[in-house]
Enzyme design. Structure first.
Site, mmCIF file in Angstrom:
data_model
loop_
_atom_site.group_PDB
_atom_site.id
_atom_site.type_symbol
_atom_site.label_atom_id
_atom_site.label_comp_id
_atom_site.label_asym_id
_atom_site.label_seq_id
_atom_site.Cartn_x
_atom_site.Cartn_y
_atom_site.Cartn_z
ATOM 1 N N LEU A 1 11.650 6.291 15.064
ATOM 2 C CA LEU A 1 11.847 4.862 14.852
ATOM 3 C C LEU A 1 11.130 3.723 15.885
ATOM 4 O O LEU A 1 10.869 2.590 15.272
ATOM 5 C CB LEU A 1 13.282 4.526 14.258
ATOM 6 C CG LEU A 1 13.850 5.251 13.278
ATOM 7 C CD1 LEU A 1 15.361 5.008 12.703
ATOM 8 C CD2 LEU A 1 13.015 5.041 11.868
ATOM 9 N N GLY A 2 11.376 3.869 16.919
ATOM 10 C CA GLY A 2 10.903 2.863 17.850
ATOM 11 C C GLY A 2 11.449 3.397 19.370
ATOM 12 O O GLY A 2 11.923 4.576 19.593
ATOM 13 N N GLU A 3 10.878 2.855 20.276
ATOM 14 C CA GLU A 3 11.099 2.942 21.622
ATOM 15 C C GLU A 3 11.301 1.890 22.407
ATOM 16 O O GLU A 3 10.819 0.757 22.367
ATOM 17 C CB GLU A 3 9.976 4.017 22.156
ATOM 18 C CG GLU A 3 8.750 3.274 22.086
ATOM 19 C CD GLU A 3 7.433 4.308 22.659
ATOM 20 O OE1 GLU A 3 7.816 4.958 23.222
ATOM 21 O OE2 GLU A 3 6.589 3.882 21.900
ATOM 22 N N GLY A 4 11.747 1.969 23.784
ATOM 23 C CA GLY A 4 11.953 0.858 24.568
ATOM 24 C C GLY A 4 11.486 1.554 26.043
ATOM 25 O O GLY A 4 10.855 2.636 26.221
ATOM 26 N N GLN A 5 11.851 0.948 27.165
ATOM 27 C CA GLN A 5 11.412 1.290 28.486
ATOM 28 C C GLN A 5 11.984 2.694 28.896
ATOM 29 O O GLN A 5 11.318 3.480 29.403
ATOM 30 C CB GLN A 5 11.802 0.390 29.457
ATOM 31 C CG GLN A 5 11.261 0.542 30.981
ATOM 32 C CD GLN A 5 11.628 -0.506 31.748
ATOM 33 O OE1 GLN A 5 12.215 -1.409 31.682
ATOM 34 N NE2 GLN A 5 11.008 -0.350 32.887
ATOM 35 N N PHE A 6 13.347 2.914 28.493
ATOM 36 C CA PHE A 6 13.880 4.146 28.924
ATOM 37 C C PHE A 6 14.455 5.067 28.091
ATOM 38 O O PHE A 6 14.760 6.152 28.303
ATOM 39 C CB PHE A 6 15.005 3.706 30.071
ATOM 40 C CG PHE A 6 14.469 3.323 31.249
ATOM 41 C CD1 PHE A 6 13.601 3.658 32.206
ATOM 42 C CD2 PHE A 6 14.978 1.928 31.558
ATOM 43 C CE1 PHE A 6 13.321 3.201 33.386
ATOM 44 C CE2 PHE A 6 14.490 1.358 32.773
ATOM 45 C CZ PHE A 6 13.583 2.049 33.623
ATOM 46 N N LYS B 1 19.699 7.699 19.300
ATOM 47 C CA LYS B 1 19.353 7.029 20.346
ATOM 48 C C LYS B 1 19.316 7.941 21.631
ATOM 49 O O LYS B 1 20.130 8.513 21.981
ATOM 50 C CB LYS B 1 20.038 5.815 21.043
ATOM 51 C CG LYS B 1 20.022 4.782 19.999
ATOM 52 C CD LYS B 1 20.725 3.507 20.434
ATOM 53 C CE LYS B 1 20.647 2.363 19.626
ATOM 54 N NZ LYS B 1 21.430 0.993 20.056
ATOM 55 N N ASP C 1 20.716 -10.704 18.444
ATOM 56 C CA ASP C 1 19.628 -10.303 17.688
ATOM 57 C C ASP C 1 19.941 -10.216 16.099
ATOM 58 O O ASP C 1 19.434 -9.132 15.547
ATOM 59 C CB ASP C 1 18.719 -9.178 18.279
ATOM 60 C CG ASP C 1 17.424 -9.081 17.617
ATOM 61 O OD1 ASP C 1 16.675 -9.779 16.873
ATOM 62 O OD2 ASP C 1 16.975 -7.807 17.858
ATOM 63 N N VAL D 1 14.226 5.687 19.789
ATOM 64 C CA VAL D 1 15.326 5.873 18.353
ATOM 65 C C VAL D 1 14.632 6.832 17.696
ATOM 66 O O VAL D 1 13.655 6.506 17.014
ATOM 67 C CB VAL D 1 15.538 4.415 17.895
ATOM 68 C CG1 VAL D 1 16.627 4.726 16.931
ATOM 69 C CG2 VAL D 1 16.095 3.620 19.164
#
Length: 881
Positions: free
Chosen positions: A593-598, A632, A736, A601
């Site tokens: 579904l998505g990703e961040g720096q570390f 996550k 958010d 999801v």
């Protein structure tokens, strides 16, 4: 015998169909198979940054293609690649300009345009309508983007989208040849199906890139050529977060004008000798769906000709025992054509196709003298006249052929000698160039200070610092100061007196008092404050964006983490995690579904989760279907701080227990990688759900259009206010809140989540500050944008924007007519309060009393904004109980 023939015809169909998962071969940018003359661009900084240097992992010239200055994010600079043939594109890889360590330019986002003929250009969109692809985050890393749907094209344009004035790119395209040669199909538009117990099922061609005119699809390609075959049950789809029936294009037999058949027309790149047509058709006869009973096809030798009178007809053998979807292979008897028209006749109420492909051979036409050539507009295949009939004198033919061969022998020898000489020259030039390059590489090369420039934009409120590619040495040093910052940085000057929070406090004392009251228990919870002293939250040395408050806006997985007082998460250990440990091997990953720096999801299926959770499980009744969950996951390269933050987030989530808040179900923390498992709703997020619907009316009922009622919208608003009331009671600040962070189940129950920031789908909703964070500025209160102050009062502001989204059915972005910079400037107008601030307009669906409530949420003074308890009490009476 008939059944055996049908099975024989169906067998090669599955093999011949293109597979997007395996069609991922590099097309030749990096290794040079795509030649320099096939690369063009709208502009270039210098000869050393021309399009020929836009090759992935190559360091020729100054290291990349760099267009001229872009002042707007919608600039139309492009790199054009001619693939020399129709190609099925599935993946794009990009890099910035490394320039042997001296490059600093890359594109954070980009778009793709494509063409099959070099004249008609189309914009690529993903399956949810988003045109923007995520680019690079540095100058050397490769960013890869899957193209879903794939592109069928010969020409591709890569269009950088960047808020910086200088971008540079290196590119590689991946895919395989498009052997079908199909360049367009035309068909009736798909229709809506209504089934008992199911919402309306849309059987339209959602990715069609042609035009829609008079309820027909004309001149494009779409889902019938994307390589994705529909499932046996057309109510299920390969993609997540799409509507039922998404994989099929379908028609009902009682549609006016159908006359018992569906007529489709196929146009190809040139004349071909057709052997088979393969149609993937649904056969779920229990729902009134069957493969076509028969098909008749007519042929055109070229586009300006008339249809040949003799069709090819084929009758299928209907199967009332096996409901599986299947390929039906139709023999075309080696007929020659450039265009084919087929009529598919109904066998039941519905007919549904998911893929159509063709097998053919190229037509080799005899060469004619120039005087025999004719032409027809737009038809390159009509450039040869038919060859004359052979003579009846068979004895003369061998003599003429032999004489011709003897006369051609010296010419062939001369051509071979010329080719050999050219190859020797080319090899010599290549060796010479390599020798020169080695000599040049040994020479030290540095960027002089005078070549670092600073550009001031024409707008008085913006300063843009940039480092362009290394230009030819200038005879005159630049007049301005130099830029030594290794990153671009944009500073938006609302007014010099508003940049320092201390000046803000002196200019408007009540602002200081209200903010300090918020931080010290004056009614709103301020994140990450352990103890308060006078003016503590207004550090005179703080930057324009208060990094101490903003940096933690983006959580470990790229999503928002609720802000809570620091004492609630201090001294965290594994013993503080109350969630049960779930067997990791029972999580089946379905989609990222998505990703961040570390972290990342993922959407997963959790086998045996209801039994694992036992009685009192928060999971809804799944009717025997698998349980979808959001997982996550912390990356293996995460820092120790990120690992600690991840455990803190687990503890925070474990405290939440409300029907309208997403719940933590279980964890996988006994071994790496650390995972937390939360609920996921089958209807996806509220933004996507509403954007695909219209307001309920007699028209929507008559045409089976997916719709929602005004009562549904009010019910959604009440649920969100209830969930936020719960968070506020715990002194949690969401930071958010938006429709993208509200998930729905099939009963329209809403649960507030925090996945929006991590999803590429909503990347345009966030404003990126280089090296700091991403901010949902269109939902943020003015004090959050200017001072970095996030409180329950700023959540109330975001709730007002979320209400506005709901009553516009998420058809547009808030402040859609304003750029990101103008949104930030508008927050300054809210602070100044001189009557020049721009408010969101009143949605036509919104009752006046409800819009007044929105306006109260956007009050300039935080003490004038309602509480979530007050919002809940005000909204609840409007919902029909």
């Amino acid at each position: 015998m008939h059944l055996l023939l049908l099975l024989t015809l169906q067998l090669p169909a599955a093999i011949g169909q293109i597979d997007p998962e395996h069609c991922r071969y590099a097309l030749g940018m990096e290794d040079g198979r795509i030649r320099d003359e096939d690369l063009t661009a709208s502009s270039q900084w210098y000869k050393t940054t021309g399009p020929q240097y836009a090759r992935l992992n190559c360091e020729g010239g100054d290291g990349a293609w760099c267009p001229k200055e872009q002042r707007e994010s919608t600039a139309s600079e492009f790199l054009q690649i001619d693939l020399r043939r129709l190609t099925f594109l599935t993946l794009v890889g990009t890099q910035g300009r490394w320039g042997k360590g001296q490059g600093r330019e890359f594109s954070q986002e980009y778009r793709l345009n494509y063409s099959r003929d070099g004249q008609l250009w189309k914009s690529w969109k993903n399956r949810l309508g988003n045109e923007v692809l995520e680019g690079n985050k540095d100058t050397y890393g490769v960013s890869s983007n899957d193209l879903k749907p794939a592109i069928i094209a010969r020409f591709v344009r890569v269009i950088p989208v960047s808020r910086a004035t200088t971008v540079c790119m290196r590119v590689e395209l991946y895919g395989c040849p498009w052997e079908d040669g199909l360049i367009s199909y035309s068909a009736p538009e798909g229709q809506l199906m209504a089934l008992p117990g199911n919402p309306h099922i849309s059987l339209n061609d959602s990715t069609y890139d042609g035009v829609r005119e008079k309820r027909r699809l004309l001149g494009g390609l779409g889902q019938l050529t994307d390589g994705v075959t529909g499932l046996d049950n057309f109510l299920r789809t390969h993609q997540n977060n799409v509507w039922l029936g998404y994989d099929y294009l379908g028609w009902r037999n009682d549609t006016p004008g159908t006359q018992g058949y569906v007529e489709m027309e196929f146009v190809f790149d040139k004349r071909r000798n057709f052997t088979y047509m393969k149609v993937h058709s649904n056969n779920m006869f229990t729902r009134g769906v069957k493969i076509f009973s028969s098909v008749s096809c007519w042929f055109k030798p070229h586009l300006t000709a008339s249809w040949e009178p003799e069709p090819v007809s084929f009758a299928t053998i209907l199967d009332d025992r096996n409901p599986s979807a299947r390929y039906v292979t139709v023999p075309l008897n080696c007929r020659t054509a450039r265009s084919i028209r087929c009529r598919f006749y109904y066998a039941d109420v519905w007919m549904m196709f998911s893929e159509i492909s063709f097998q053919s051979e190229d037509i080799i036409l005899p060469t004619q003298p120039p005087m025999m050539r004719t032409s027809a507009p737009g038809d390159e295949e009509n450039t040869m006249t038919p060859s004359p009939k052979p003579s009846n004198n068979t004895a003369a033919a061998p003599s003429n052929s032999s004489t011709s061969d003897e006369g051609n022998t010296p010419i062939l020898i001369g051509c071979l000698v010329t080719i050999i000489l050219l190859l020797v020259i080319i090899i010599f030039l290549i060796l010479w160039c390599q020798c020169v390059c080695k000599v040049l590489e040994k020479a030290p090369r540095q960027i002089p200070d005078e070549e670092m420039t600073v550009r001031l934009s024409s707008c008085s409120d913006t300063i843009i610092l940039q480092t362009p590619p290394v230009p030819p040495r200038s005879r005159h040093p630049p007049a301005g100061p130099t830029n030594t910052d290794p990153h671009y940085e944009r500073v938006f000057l609302l007014d010099p007196q508003y940049q320092n929070p201390a000046v803000l406090r002196n200019k408007l004392p009540e602002l200081s008092q209200s903010a300090e009251a918020s931080a010290c228990g004056g009614g709103y919870a301020e994140p990450d404050i352990t103890q308060c002293t006078p003016h503590q939250s207004f550090n005179s040395n703080a930057p324009h964006y208060a990094e101490t408050d903003i940096v933690r806006l983006q959580g470990v997985t790229g999503s928002n983490m609720y802000a809570v007082p620091a004492l609630t998460v201090d001294s965290l250990t594994r013993k503080d995690i109350s969630a049960a440990e779930f067997p990791r091997h029972q999580l089946i990953f379905r989609e990222k579904l998505g990703e961040g720096q570390f972290g990342e999801v993922h959407l997963c299926e959790a086998e045996g989760l209801p039994e694992f959770l036992g009685e009192g499980s928060p999971l809804p009744d799944r009717d025997g279907r698998s349980v979808l969950v959001a997982v996550k996951q912390l990356r293996a390269d995460a820092t120790s701080q990120a690992r600690n933050d991840f455990l803190k987030e687990i503890k925070i989530m474990s405290r939440l227990d409300d029907p309208n808040i997403i719940r933590l179900l279980c964890v996988c923390v006994s071994s790496d990688p650390l995972c937390m498992v939360t609920e996921y709703m089958e209807n996806g997020d509220l933004n996507m759900f509403l954007s695909q619907r219209e307001i309920e009316s007699t028209l929507t009922h008559a045409n089976n259009i997916p719709s929602v009622s005004l009562s549904d919208l009010l019910h959604m608003a009440v649920q969100i206010s209830s969930g936020m009331r719960y968070l506020a009671s715990l002194n949690f600040v969401h930071r958010d809140l938006a429709t993208r962070n509200c998930l729905l189940d099939r009963r329209l129950t809403i649960k507030i989540a925090d996945f929006g920031m991590s999803r590429n789908l909503y990347s345009s909703d966030y404003y990126r500050i280089q090296g700091r964070a991403v901010l949902p500025i269109r939902w943020m209160a003015w004090e959050s944008i200017l001072l970095g102050k996030f409180t329950t009062a700023s959540d109330v502001w975001a709730f007002g924007v979320t209400l506005w989204e709901i009553f516009t059915l998420c058809k547009e972005q808030p402040y859609s007519l304003l750029s990101d910079e103008q949104v930030i400037e508008n927050s300054g107008e809210f602070f100044r309060n001189q009557g020049r601030q721009i408010f969101l307009y009143a949605p036509p669906l919104c009752p006046p009393s409800l819009f007044e409530l929105m306006m109260r949420c956007w009050s300039r003074n935080i003490t004038d904004r309602p509480t979530f308890e007050g919002l809940y009490q005000a909204l609840r009476p409007h919902v029909n109980q």
